[in-house]
Write a protein that holds these residues in place. Structure first.
Motif, PDB file in Angstrom:
ATOM      1  N   HIS A 254       0.829  -1.248  -0.275  1.00  0.00           N
ATOM      2  CA  HIS A 254      -0.036   0.071  -0.222  1.00  0.00           C
ATOM      3  C   HIS A 254       0.925   1.434  -0.227  1.00  0.00           C
ATOM      4  O   HIS A 254       2.251   1.126   0.961  1.00  0.00           O
ATOM      5  CB  HIS A 254      -1.207   0.454   0.942  1.00  0.00           C
ATOM      6  CG  HIS A 254      -2.012   0.879   1.260  1.00  0.00           C
ATOM      7  ND1 HIS A 254      -2.228   2.226   0.680  1.00  0.00           N
ATOM      8  CD2 HIS A 254      -3.549   0.915   0.894  1.00  0.00           C
ATOM      9  CE1 HIS A 254      -3.106   2.873   1.204  1.00  0.00           C
ATOM     10  NE2 HIS A 254      -3.689   1.534   0.759  1.00  0.00           N
ATOM     11  N   PRO A 255       0.722   1.946  -0.562  1.00  0.00           N
ATOM     12  CA  PRO A 255       1.209   3.825  -0.697  1.00  0.00           C
ATOM     13  C   PRO A 255       1.674   3.819   1.237  1.00  0.00           C
ATOM     14  O   PRO A 255       2.355   4.679   0.480  1.00  0.00           O
ATOM     15  CB  PRO A 255       0.643   4.609  -1.650  1.00  0.00           C
ATOM     16  CG  PRO A 255      -1.107   3.494  -2.176  1.00  0.00           C
ATOM     17  CD  PRO A 255      -0.385   2.540  -1.694  1.00  0.00           C
ATOM     18  N   GLN A 256       0.490   3.668   1.229  1.00  0.00           N
ATOM     19  CA  GLN A 256       0.834   4.167   2.730  1.00  0.00           C
ATOM     20  C   GLN A 256       2.058   3.906   3.813  1.00  0.00           C
ATOM     21  O   GLN A 256       3.117   4.423   4.281  1.00  0.00           O
ATOM     22  CB  GLN A 256      -0.212   3.382   3.944  1.00  0.00           C
ATOM     23  CG  GLN A 256      -0.361   4.206   4.900  1.00  0.00           C
ATOM     24  CD  GLN A 256      -1.338   4.167   6.347  1.00  0.00           C
ATOM     25  OE1 GLN A 256      -2.096   4.590   6.487  1.00  0.00           O
ATOM     26  NE2 GLN A 256      -1.409   2.125   5.959  1.00  0.00           N
ATOM     27  N   LEU A 257       2.604   2.825   3.532  1.00  0.00           N
ATOM     28  CA  LEU A 257       4.016   1.958   3.688  1.00  0.00           C
ATOM     29  C   LEU A 257       5.308   2.780   2.446  1.00  0.00           C
ATOM     30  O   LEU A 257       6.202   3.387   4.627  1.00  0.00           O
ATOM     31  CB  LEU A 257       4.739   0.921   2.894  1.00  0.00           C
ATOM     32  CG  LEU A 257       5.749  -0.087   2.659  1.00  0.00           C
ATOM     33  CD1 LEU A 257       5.120  -0.728   4.574  1.00  0.00           C
ATOM     34  CD2 LEU A 257       5.704  -0.803   1.997  1.00  0.00           C
ATOM     35  N   MET A 258       5.232   3.638   2.159  1.00  0.00           N
ATOM     36  CA  MET A 258       6.264   4.323   1.824  1.00  0.00           C
ATOM     37  C   MET A 258       6.282   5.547   2.744  1.00  0.00           C
ATOM     38  O   MET A 258       7.291   6.160   2.592  1.00  0.00           O
ATOM     39  CB  MET A 258       6.472   4.434   0.311  1.00  0.00           C
ATOM     40  CG  MET A 258       7.731   3.428  -0.144  1.00  0.00           C
ATOM     41  SD  MET A 258       6.092   2.231  -0.831  1.00  0.00           S
ATOM     42  CE  MET A 258       5.629   2.232  -2.122  1.00  0.00           C
ATOM     43  N   GLU A 259       4.546   5.906   2.642  1.00  0.00           N
ATOM     44  CA  GLU A 259       4.606   7.307   3.296  1.00  0.00           C
ATOM     45  C   GLU A 259       5.386   7.774   4.521  1.00  0.00           C
ATOM     46  O   GLU A 259       5.821   9.131   4.593  1.00  0.00           O
ATOM     47  CB  GLU A 259       2.895   7.522   3.057  1.00  0.00           C
ATOM     48  CG  GLU A 259       2.679   8.453   2.043  1.00  0.00           C
ATOM     49  CD  GLU A 259       1.130   8.390   1.987  1.00  0.00           C
ATOM     50  OE1 GLU A 259       0.581   8.470   3.024  1.00  0.00           O
ATOM     51  OE2 GLU A 259       0.525   8.148   1.141  1.00  0.00           O
ATOM     52  N   ILE A 260       4.882   6.737   5.339  1.00  0.00           N
ATOM     53  CA  ILE A 260       5.453   6.658   6.873  1.00  0.00           C
ATOM     54  C   ILE A 260       7.052   6.456   6.687  1.00  0.00           C
ATOM     55  O   ILE A 260       8.119   6.704   7.111  1.00  0.00           O
ATOM     56  CB  ILE A 260       4.338   5.457   7.271  1.00  0.00           C
ATOM     57  CG1 ILE A 260       3.508   5.810   7.960  1.00  0.00           C
ATOM     58  CG2 ILE A 260       5.473   5.824   8.637  1.00  0.00           C
ATOM     59  CD1 ILE A 260       2.174   5.287   8.312  1.00  0.00           C
ATOM     60  N   ALA A 261       7.379   5.221   6.119  1.00  0.00           N
ATOM     61  CA  ALA A 261       8.923   4.826   6.536  1.00  0.00           C
ATOM     62  C   ALA A 261       9.420   4.715   5.356  1.00  0.00           C
ATOM     63  O   ALA A 261      10.451   5.326   5.530  1.00  0.00           O
ATOM     64  CB  ALA A 261       9.226   3.181   6.163  1.00  0.00           C
ATOM     65  N   LYS A 262       9.815   6.418   4.167  1.00  0.00           N
ATOM     66  CA  LYS A 262       9.929   7.025   3.229  1.00  0.00           C
ATOM     67  C   LYS A 262      11.581   6.253   3.116  1.00  0.00           C
ATOM     68  O   LYS A 262      10.793   4.391   2.535  1.00  0.00           O
ATOM     69  CB  LYS A 262      10.728   8.020   4.311  1.00  0.00           C
ATOM     70  CG  LYS A 262       9.291   8.869   4.590  1.00  0.00           C
ATOM     71  CD  LYS A 262       9.391  10.686   4.938  1.00  0.00           C
ATOM     72  CE  LYS A 262       8.854  11.252   5.126  1.00  0.00           C
ATOM     73  NZ  LYS A 262       8.071  10.142   6.751  1.00  0.00           N
TER      74      LYS A 262
END
Lengths: 374, 305
Positions: A254-262
């Motif tokens: 999910h795109p949220q993975l990169m949003e938080i973990a960067k």
């Protein structure tokens, strides 16, 4: 009886006849619209809405004036999923798209099965979903045993790993997948250093990550149910100095993975079904989905599930579950997500590939079927 | 051996967070014998204000040019905001019930907790909010033990706030008033202490500490969620009881112990990771069984707040 009254009665009868033919086709969707999995859950409801819009644009279903969707919230909770399923039974829906978490799909499907309502899951990958002999349970996405086979093939053939460390968060889905990987690893002769568990909703993974850093495995198989938890683990893994290759799966896709973990997410591998974004079906889906924003991980699968269900009803000219099933099994359809051919047991086949996080985006990496890099 | 020390550092960091939250529980309990269930939500509100401020400053480029100034600014603003929020909560939900039974106030606190949590959910959404964490990755390795600057930061801020709090309580006029009110509300009022004001101040100080913990958790773990206050709230409450409720040093030690037990259980006991919460609470039950007033003892003399 005066002439006036006769006319009035006739008009009234005509009106009643009119409402009788103006039938509404009711279908339901079940997905977590609130809570930790709300992102994926709303994608599923929206995918279903997009399919209804697409079918209506093609002329709808003969005999019905409109298609109505009852989007219920399963909250990824077994009890709430059953309550929501009961609600759909009371609404007399003819089919259901859902649910998301396998642990919610399984009990909800039992309730729907009692009322002989077909259920098509776009996202529940646990093997148990279709292995209980329910006559009207279908699955559009892949299965966890296939997903773990794809992951293991990648670990062995591409990463050439010797040791593996497995972590899961104890849900039907995540633990099932982790157990599969452990079994396969033992069979393939890999050394399973440990298979540890964390709790759903945990924020601090430092203890287990220090263990992993110390054990120096070649691969960390991270089986978590939620992309936000996955992101937290990636950040802490980077901070702890874990150097193992990290492999995740469809639930953290999910795109949220990169949003938080960067940047901590860079280089993580994930198993996910292959979606050819160049097919006309995918483009048709994109057009229908446009008003809901960017498609999430399971939007296309939900769209395909609803589209198959509605097409089967159209072809069967009936809402009888047995006839719907016959039509579903008979046809083969190029869907937005993949080519869908339902088996008698409700499966439609898996096509897992390995994807990687690159420059903050998911990119195709390796195909286990052909053994080719993209 | 470096494995042990690494886990010890992990435990200290987690314990430091619990300790900061536990201080708020223990201070409020000390002064009005109320378990303030809304305290965990104040902690979450601090985390949210932090992400709002830091994201804004990061978008303006301020976090690249003056990261330390930005952090301190967000920390102070969030502490101030949460102090006011806690004072408002006290005024609305607890003060009108000052003369009622302790059970009514307790229920009011539970209600406030649900209200604040849902308020956060409605205004901020159900999704996790990401912190700008580019400047929190750094660290160094010393004798095989990896320490990140964030871990040092958490421990340093915790220690600093504890020293400040101790000075405030034992060296200042308001501290003396707090101790007097804790001891005997009626008597202290008779000698001219405005007890309502003192109680309000106590809530404000506890909330400011929780806000600081909220920001540090957001920075350390990378994201915040509307329900993030619940579990740390329960753990911090356990820490306060473990240390001896009403005792400031006790809350600090209790927090560190709970954090350490959790991490070490996950590190050394097979399947410890999935039962780490159980270990933390088993310790709590054990201490309460053998030392009902907690490790440091529930203070009954003039050092209680």
């Amino acid at each position: 009886m005066s002439a006036k009254r006769v006319i009035l009665t006739l008009v009234a009868m005509c009106l009643m006849a009119g409402t009788a033919t103006a039938a509404t086709l009711k279908i339901g969707s079940l997905s977590p619209l609130t809570g930790s999995y709300a992102a994926d859950g709303n994608d599923i409801a929206n995918g279903t809405r997009a399919a209804i819009a697409a079918i209506e644009k093609e002329g709808g279903i003969p005999g019905f004036d409109k298609i109505e969707l009852f989007a219920e919230d399963s909250a990824c909770d077994p009890r709430q999923a059953v309550a929501a399923a009961n609600k759909l039974v009371n609404e007399k829906v003819v089919g259901v798209v859902g649910a998301y978490c396998s642990s919610a799909t399984i009990p909800a499907s039992e309730t729907l099965a009692e009322a002989d309502i077909p259920m098509l899951t776009p996202a529940s990958t646990s093997e148990k979903v279709t292995e209980r002999g329910l006559p009207y349970m279908f699955r559009v996405c892949g299965r966890d045993d296939d997903q773990s086979i794809a992951a293991m093939k990648f670990i062995k053939d591409v990463l050439k790993a010797k040791t593996i460390f497995i972590v899961d968060d104890k849900t039907t889905y995540s633990q099932g997948l982790a157990d599969n990987v452990e079994k396969l690893a033992n069979k393939e002769g890999l050394k399973v250093i440990a298979h540890d568990h964390v709790n759903q909703g945990d924020k601090d993974f430092s203890a287990v990550l220090t263990k992993i850093k110390d054990a120096k495995p070649d691969v960390l198989y991270m089986s978590l149910q939620n992309s936000a938890s996955g992101a937290l683990m990636l950040i802490q893994a980077k901070r702890a100095g874990v150097t193992a290759a990290i492999i995740g799966q469809d639930a953290v896709y999910h795109p949220q993975l990169m949003e938080i973990a960067k940047d901590a997410a860079e280089g993580m591998y994930l198993t996910f079904g292959y979606i050819d974004e160049e097919t006309p079906s995918y483009k048709k889906f994109l057009a229908a989905y446009e008003k809901f924003g960017k498609p999430g991980a399971y939007s296309a699968y939900a769209y395909d599930a609803a589209y198959s269900l509605l097409s089967a009803i159209k072809a069967a000219k009936s809402t009888d579950p047995a006839k719907i099933k016959a039509e579903l099994i008979k046809g083969e359809m190029q869907g937005a997500s993949k080519k869908i051919k339902f088996q008698a047991n409700g499966e439609s086949g898996s096509n897992y590939i390995i994807r990687v996080v690159k420059d903050g985006k998911f990119a195709n990496f390796w195909d286990p079927q052909t053994g080719k890099k993209y | 051996m470096d494995y042990f020390f690494q886990q010890l550092i992990n435990g200290l960091t987690l314990g430091g967070v619990y300790a900061l939250v536990a201080l708020g529980y223990t201070m409020v309990y000390g002064i009005i014998q109320l378990i303030n269930f809304a305290h965990g939500e104040i902690f979450a509100a601090g985390g949210y204000l932090g992400v709002i401020l830091l994201s804004y400053m990061a978008s303006q480029g301020l976090m690249d040019s003056h990261p330390w100034f930005g952090l301190a600014f967000a920390l102070i603003l969030a502490m101030g905001y949460c102090a006011m929020l806690a004072m408002a909560v006290e005024k609305v939900a607890y003060k009108p019930l000052r003369q009622s039974s302790r059970l009514s106030v307790l229920l009011s606190a539970l209600g406030m907790s649900i209200f604040l949590q849902n308020g956060l959910m409605l205004t901020q959404g159900v999704y996790d909010k990401a912190y700008p964490t580019e400047f929190t990755h750094g660290g160094f390795e010393w004798l095989g033990v990896r320490v990140s600057y964030m871990q040092i930061g958490i421990l340093a801020v915790t220690a600093l706030l504890l020293v400040l709090l101790n000075t405030l309580v034992f060296k200042t006029r308001i501290g003396k008033a707090m101790r007097a009110t804790a001891q005997d509300k009626v008597m202290s009022a008779l000698v001219g202490i405005h007890s309502d004001k003192v109680i309000s101040t106590t809530f404000a100080i506890g909330a400011a500490l929780a806000a600081a913990a909220g920001i540090m958790v957001g920075l350390y773990y990378g994201s915040v969620r509307y329900d993030m206050g619940f579990v740390p709230g329960i753990k911090a409450f356990a820490a306060a009881v473990l240390g001896g409720i009403g005792n400031i040093t006790g809350a600090m030690i209790g927090g560190l112990i709970i954090g350490m037990v959790e991490i070490l259980a996950a590190a050394y006991i097979p399947a410890g990771g999935e039962y780490k919460d159980v270990f933390a609470f088993v310790i709590l039950i054990g201490v309460l069984y053998f030392m009902p007033t907690g490790i440091m003892g529930e203070n009954v003399d003039d050092t209680r707040v």
